[in-house]
Design a protein around this motif. Structure first.
Motif, mmCIF file in Angstrom:
data_model
loop_
_atom_site.group_PDB
_atom_site.id
_atom_site.type_symbol
_atom_site.label_atom_id
_atom_site.label_comp_id
_atom_site.label_asym_id
_atom_site.label_seq_id
_atom_site.Cartn_x
_atom_site.Cartn_y
_atom_site.Cartn_z
ATOM 1 N N LEU A 87 -6.383 31.719 -26.378
ATOM 2 C CA LEU A 87 -5.198 30.946 -26.000
ATOM 3 C C LEU A 87 -5.524 29.459 -25.956
ATOM 4 O O LEU A 87 -6.493 29.056 -25.305
ATOM 5 N N PRO A 88 -4.722 28.631 -26.622
ATOM 6 C CA PRO A 88 -4.896 27.192 -26.435
ATOM 7 C C PRO A 88 -4.264 26.811 -25.106
ATOM 8 O O PRO A 88 -3.208 27.338 -24.755
ATOM 9 N N THR A 159 0.643 30.167 -40.375
ATOM 10 C CA THR A 159 -0.735 30.182 -39.899
ATOM 11 C C THR A 159 -0.900 31.227 -38.809
ATOM 12 O O THR A 159 0.069 31.603 -38.150
ATOM 13 N N LEU A 160 -2.140 31.718 -38.620
ATOM 14 C CA LEU A 160 -2.435 32.655 -37.538
ATOM 15 C C LEU A 160 -3.159 31.938 -36.395
ATOM 16 O O LEU A 160 -3.525 32.555 -35.410
ATOM 17 N N ASP A 161 -3.363 30.633 -36.541
ATOM 18 C CA ASP A 161 -4.079 29.861 -35.530
ATOM 19 C C ASP A 161 -3.101 29.423 -34.437
ATOM 20 O O ASP A 161 -2.147 28.690 -34.701
ATOM 21 N N LEU A 162 -3.347 29.870 -33.206
ATOM 22 C CA LEU A 162 -2.401 29.572 -32.133
ATOM 23 C C LEU A 162 -2.314 28.076 -31.836
ATOM 24 O O LEU A 162 -1.255 27.551 -31.507
ATOM 25 N N GLN A 163 -3.453 27.380 -31.970
ATOM 26 C CA GLN A 163 -3.419 25.942 -31.706
ATOM 27 C C GLN A 163 -2.601 25.224 -32.777
ATOM 28 O O GLN A 163 -1.830 24.309 -32.477
ATOM 29 N N GLU A 164 -2.731 25.691 -34.004
ATOM 30 C CA GLU A 164 -1.960 25.117 -35.102
ATOM 31 C C GLU A 164 -0.456 25.337 -34.876
ATOM 32 O O GLU A 164 0.371 24.429 -35.029
ATOM 33 N N ILE A 165 -0.135 26.552 -34.451
ATOM 34 C CA ILE A 165 1.280 26.850 -34.152
ATOM 35 C C ILE A 165 1.781 25.921 -33.051
ATOM 36 O O ILE A 165 2.893 25.403 -33.108
ATOM 37 N N SER A 166 0.927 25.661 -32.055
ATOM 38 C CA SER A 166 1.314 24.773 -30.967
ATOM 39 C C SER A 166 1.596 23.366 -31.475
ATOM 40 O O SER A 166 2.608 22.751 -31.124
ATOM 41 N N PHE A 167 0.695 22.847 -32.305
ATOM 42 C CA PHE A 167 0.863 21.480 -32.803
ATOM 43 C C PHE A 167 2.157 21.326 -33.584
ATOM 44 O O PHE A 167 2.817 20.291 -33.507
ATOM 45 N N GLN A 168 2.520 22.374 -34.336
ATOM 46 C CA GLN A 168 3.726 22.269 -35.160
ATOM 47 C C GLN A 168 4.991 22.107 -34.338
ATOM 48 O O GLN A 168 6.017 21.695 -34.848
ATOM 49 N N GLN A 169 4.919 22.453 -33.045
ATOM 50 C CA GLN A 169 6.152 22.454 -32.256
ATOM 51 C C GLN A 169 6.333 21.200 -31.421
ATOM 52 O O GLN A 169 7.084 21.205 -30.450
ATOM 53 N N GLY A 275 4.158 34.401 -25.435
ATOM 54 C CA GLY A 275 5.569 34.098 -25.693
ATOM 55 C C GLY A 275 5.824 32.605 -25.638
ATOM 56 O O GLY A 275 6.544 32.040 -26.470
ATOM 57 N N ALA A 276 5.218 31.944 -24.632
ATOM 58 C CA ALA A 276 5.424 30.506 -24.498
ATOM 59 C C ALA A 276 4.833 29.767 -25.690
ATOM 60 O O ALA A 276 5.427 28.804 -26.199
ATOM 61 N N ILE A 277 3.667 30.210 -26.153
ATOM 62 C CA ILE A 277 3.022 29.507 -27.265
ATOM 63 C C ILE A 277 3.788 29.729 -28.562
ATOM 64 O O ILE A 277 4.035 28.799 -29.324
ATOM 65 N N LEU A 278 4.206 30.972 -28.786
ATOM 66 C CA LEU A 278 4.836 31.278 -30.066
ATOM 67 C C LEU A 278 6.258 30.744 -30.163
ATOM 68 O O LEU A 278 6.686 30.280 -31.217
ATOM 69 N N PHE A 279 7.009 30.827 -29.082
ATOM 70 C CA PHE A 279 8.439 30.512 -29.185
ATOM 71 C C PHE A 279 8.853 29.270 -28.411
ATOM 72 O O PHE A 279 9.773 28.569 -28.799
ATOM 73 N N LEU A 280 8.199 29.035 -27.289
ATOM 74 C CA LEU A 280 8.722 28.017 -26.381
ATOM 75 C C LEU A 280 7.903 26.729 -26.403
ATOM 76 O O LEU A 280 7.730 26.066 -25.385
ATOM 77 N N GLY A 281 7.368 26.399 -27.552
ATOM 78 C CA GLY A 281 6.783 25.078 -27.679
ATOM 79 C C GLY A 281 5.394 24.909 -27.112
ATOM 80 O O GLY A 281 4.923 23.783 -26.976
ATOM 81 N N SER A 282 4.737 26.028 -26.724
ATOM 82 C CA SER A 282 3.360 25.943 -26.260
ATOM 83 C C SER A 282 3.185 24.868 -25.190
ATOM 84 O O SER A 282 3.972 24.810 -24.247
ATOM 85 N N GLY A 313 -1.588 21.240 -19.985
ATOM 86 C CA GLY A 313 -1.830 22.363 -19.090
ATOM 87 C C GLY A 313 -0.634 22.631 -18.211
ATOM 88 O O GLY A 313 -0.204 23.775 -18.046
ATOM 89 N N PHE A 314 -0.065 21.529 -17.701
ATOM 90 C CA PHE A 314 1.088 21.685 -16.805
ATOM 91 C C PHE A 314 2.244 22.398 -17.497
ATOM 92 O O PHE A 314 2.802 23.365 -16.985
ATOM 93 N N TRP A 315 2.590 21.903 -18.719
ATOM 94 C CA TRP A 315 3.762 22.499 -19.390
ATOM 95 C C TRP A 315 3.512 23.952 -19.759
ATOM 96 O O TRP A 315 4.365 24.814 -19.518
ATOM 97 N N LEU A 316 2.339 24.232 -20.307
ATOM 98 C CA LEU A 316 2.097 25.597 -20.767
ATOM 99 C C LEU A 316 2.057 26.583 -19.598
ATOM 100 O O LEU A 316 2.686 27.640 -19.633
ATOM 101 N N ILE A 317 1.328 26.176 -18.539
ATOM 102 C CA ILE A 317 1.212 27.099 -17.404
ATOM 103 C C ILE A 317 2.561 27.295 -16.727
ATOM 104 O O ILE A 317 2.932 28.418 -16.354
#
Ligand code: SF4
Ligand code: SF4
Lengths: 369, 307
Positions: A87-88, A159-169, A275-282, A313-317
């Motif tokens: 998890l990023p 991409t399958l990289d979770l950090q990459e998915i996060s950056f895209q959002q 769910g937060a990383i994939l859909f809600l902007g990480s 950290g604040f937003w994701l958590i």
């Protein structure tokens, strides 16, 4: 390593408060007060319960398969905890930067079934065995809609990289560790034809759920499937206190039982993070830049900086914890499904819907470039 | 196919309604019900919010005439044993010691002539029917509004109301023994002196039944007057009394009724009673045998008569 340094203590503290929150949420929904005696407003109740649990005898039933029985809780917890590794957490802190994070996560979550089956079979009790069988049937079925809805995101993100998915959002799309051929700009609803570029607006507009509006349905499918994956009500048939006396962990006591509970809450947190990383902007802020009012930039530091870590950290958590609260809210609202309803929901409704969404995602992706 | 979409529509709308409902309850949880009782006019006004009453810290006021824990004002108790007899679960245990003279008056003027060596009520057995308080002639046994008397040891549910020390009990017992022995001696002497008078005297106790039966109707209205609570209770009492009558008649225990006849007049002390009895030409030897019985079995008659 970072997983051990951050997520292990975080998981322990989170579980203590999540159990407390769960009891309070259920109490409020039922017009009760919940725990009130230990500490201010009952805040130390879970700590007291935990201390009690640790002192309890670790009972192994005489007829149980000793090795399986003893190892099962450890397997369950290890599997769930291993999921946190990829998890990023913030823009500059990504745990294991595996390029196949999503794939790894799906694979490791499925291993959970083995632990549950070990516990149920090893207990040599009818309740535990029923629970384990139900858990296996349920988790394997719901893996399909879960996988398909995640696949939708993977299709859009390429991409399958979770950090990459996060950056895209978010607004830091250019700061990512680039892979060749990926998107460098975002458009409103992902439609390039609309011509409204949102790359520098950021905020909620660049979240996956906005980049591809149909992801709202995908997110709901993901959420339902993830509830089933972590055996939460209304899909808690494997535990079903009222009929199976706790299901696969009926025979456990003391520390091993605490470990199973810990992994259950850990699983809730893990799927909420996912769910937060994939859909809600990480770790991206929900506030967009509006002209001179650069809310998005003010509420998220640039990747690598201290502010970036803190805001990320604040937003994701917070997003993950809100999702956990929603899971509790759902648990105390809906009754448990019957086995046939459970299977009907999965095979007749969720899987067809997610297959169609997968197709639409492919089409949408064509519109984005 | 149509039902398929209808199912989805129905599921979505009902799930949404459910979530809305439980969320409303979460929002309403910021207020709690006040710990007010039914008597409060605002009792039904608050329909929402948390309903939990944090019991040991908060509690709803109970009415002043609550019928919970029993209390015996032992100074007013004439140890008539009525309460112990009527109790359906036998949770009252009384050990009486007859006094040789009147030992005082209760607050309503009834004379006391029996000591209570033991007056235990086991609240663990009590079914809170309240019968004992109804029959109590001096109203010393009452139900109080104390309801929280849970204990760690079940033995602590036994409430002892008697206040006599073991020494006092021993002393009173000895006094009674001495008194009984003296009386026996006197009676023996009397018998030896006047054996002829026995024969005419034998007929005398029999008419004594009639005055006794006359006394009863007097006693009944008195009872009803005192406890006008309900006719059922009065009826129950009446039935019990009739039973006793029948038992008495069959027993033909003559000396038993003796105090009763006298009690239609001013209540005499035991001493006076004894003196009169001495003059009576009743078969003397039977007396010491029956003497304890009026105390143990007939205090009911005695108590009624005294009223
Ligand atoms: S209230 Fe009823 S059960 Fe309790 S002591 Fe009195 S007569 Fe017995
Ligand atoms: S009925 Fe009343 S007066 Fe008689 S023994 Fe019981 S408490 Fe005492």
């Amino acid at each position: 390593m970072t997983t051990f340094l951050f997520f292990l203590p975080f998981l322990l503290v989170y579980t203590v408060f999540a159990v407390y929150a769960e009891r309070k949420v259920s109490a409020f929904i039922q017009d009760r007060l919940g725990p009130m005696e230990a500490g201010y407003y009952g805040i130390a109740q879970t700590v007291a319960d935990l201390l009690k649990l640790l002192q309890k005898e670790d009972i192994v039933p005489a007829a149980a398969d000793r090795k399986l029985f003893l190892a099962a809780p450890i397997v369950i917890f290890t599997v769930v905890f291993a999921g946190f590794a990829v998890l990023p957490l913030t823009s500059g802190y990504a745990g294991s930067t595996a390029e196949v994070g999503v794939f790894y996560l799906l694979a490791i979550i499925s291993l959970d079934v083995i632990g549950i089956l070990m516990a149920g079979w090893g207990s040599n009790s009818k309740y535990a065995l029923f629970g384990a069988l139900r858990a296996v049937a349920q988790i394997i079925s719901y893996e399909i809609p879960l996988g398909l809805s995640i696949l939708c995101v993977v299709m859009i993100s390429q991409t399958l990289d979770l950090q990459e998915i996060s950056f895209q959002q978010g607004i830091w799309i250019h700061d990512k560790p680039t892979y060749p051929g990926l998107l460098q700009e975002n458009y409103l609803f992902g439609l390039k034809a609309l011509g409204i570029e949102t790359t520098h607006i950021g905020g909620i507009l660049t979240w996956n759920i906005f980049r591809m509006p149909l992801f709202f349905i995908a997110f709901i499918i993901f959420f339902i499937a993830s509830l089933a994956e972590c055996n939460r009500a209304p899909f808690d048939l494997p535990e079903a206190e009222s009929e199976l006396i706790g299901g696969f962990h009926t025979e456990y006591s003391g520390f091993r039982w605490a470990l199973i509970m810990l992994s259950e809450y850990g699983m809730m947190l893990l799927v909420s993070f996912l769910g937060a990383i994939l859909f809600l902007g990480s770790w991206n802020t929900p506030l967009p830049n509006m002209g001179v009012v650069k809310l998005a930039e003010w509420t998220s530091g640039s990747p690598g900086s201290v502010a970036g870590h803190l805001w990320g950290g604040f937003w994701l958590i917070s997003k993950a914890l809100i999702l956990v609260l929603v899971q509790m809210w759902i648990r105390w609202t809906y009754p448990r499904l019957r086995v046939d309803q459970l299977m009907a929901l999965c095979w007749k409704y969720l899987i067809p819907a997610s297959l169609i969404l997968l197709l639409l995602s492919g089409v949408w992706r064509l519109l984005m470039i | 196919m149509n039902t398929y979409w209808l199912n989805i529509k129905y599921a979505v709308s009902s799930l949404y309604t459910g979530l809305k409902l439980s969320f409303r309850h979460i929002l309403e949880a910021n207020e709690s019900r006040k710990p007010i009782g039914m008597a409060d006019t605002t009792y039904f006004q608050q329909q929402t919010g948390i309903v939990t009453l944090q019991y040991p810290h908060q509690s709803i006021a109970v009415p002043d005439n609550g019928r919970y824990r029993l209390h015996n004002e032992i100074d007013d108790c004439i140890v008539c044993d009525k309460c112990a007899k009527i109790c359906p679960v036998n949770c009252i245990e009384i050990e009486p010691i007859r006094a040789v003279e009147e030992i005082g008056k209760t607050s309503d003027g009834t004379s006391k002539r029996i000591y209570a060596a033991k007056f235990d009520i086991d609240m663990g057995k009590c079914c809170f029917c309240g019968l004992c308080t109804t029959v109590c002639p001096t109203e010393c046994l009452t139900m109080t509004k104390a309801y929280d008397f849970s204990e760690y040891d079940v033995a602590d549910h036994n409430y002892a109301f008697a206040e006599m020390t073991p020494l006092e009990i021993l002393e009173k017992k000895q006094k009674l023994e001495v008194f009984a022995r003296e009386k026996e001696a006197k009676a023996a002497a009397l018998k030896a002196n006047a054996p002829k008078e026995d024969t005419p005297g034998a007929g005398i106790p029999k008419p004594s039944f009639k005055p006794k039966l006359n006394v009863r109707p007097v006693a009944k209205p008195l009872n009803i007057e005192e406890k006008p609570a309900d006719d059922a209770k009065a009826m129950a009492l009446e039935i019990m009394r009739k039973k006793n009558d029948a038992a008495n008649r069959s027993a033909q225990a003559k000396p038993v009724f003796r105090p009763l006849i006298k009690s239609t007049e001013t209540p005499p002390s035991i001493d006076q009673e004894e003196k009169k009895e001495e003059k009576d030409p009743v078969p003397a030897p039977s007396k010491p045998i029956f003497r304890p019985r009026p105390m143990m079995k007939k205090p009911k008659d005695e108590g009624e008569a005294e009223k």
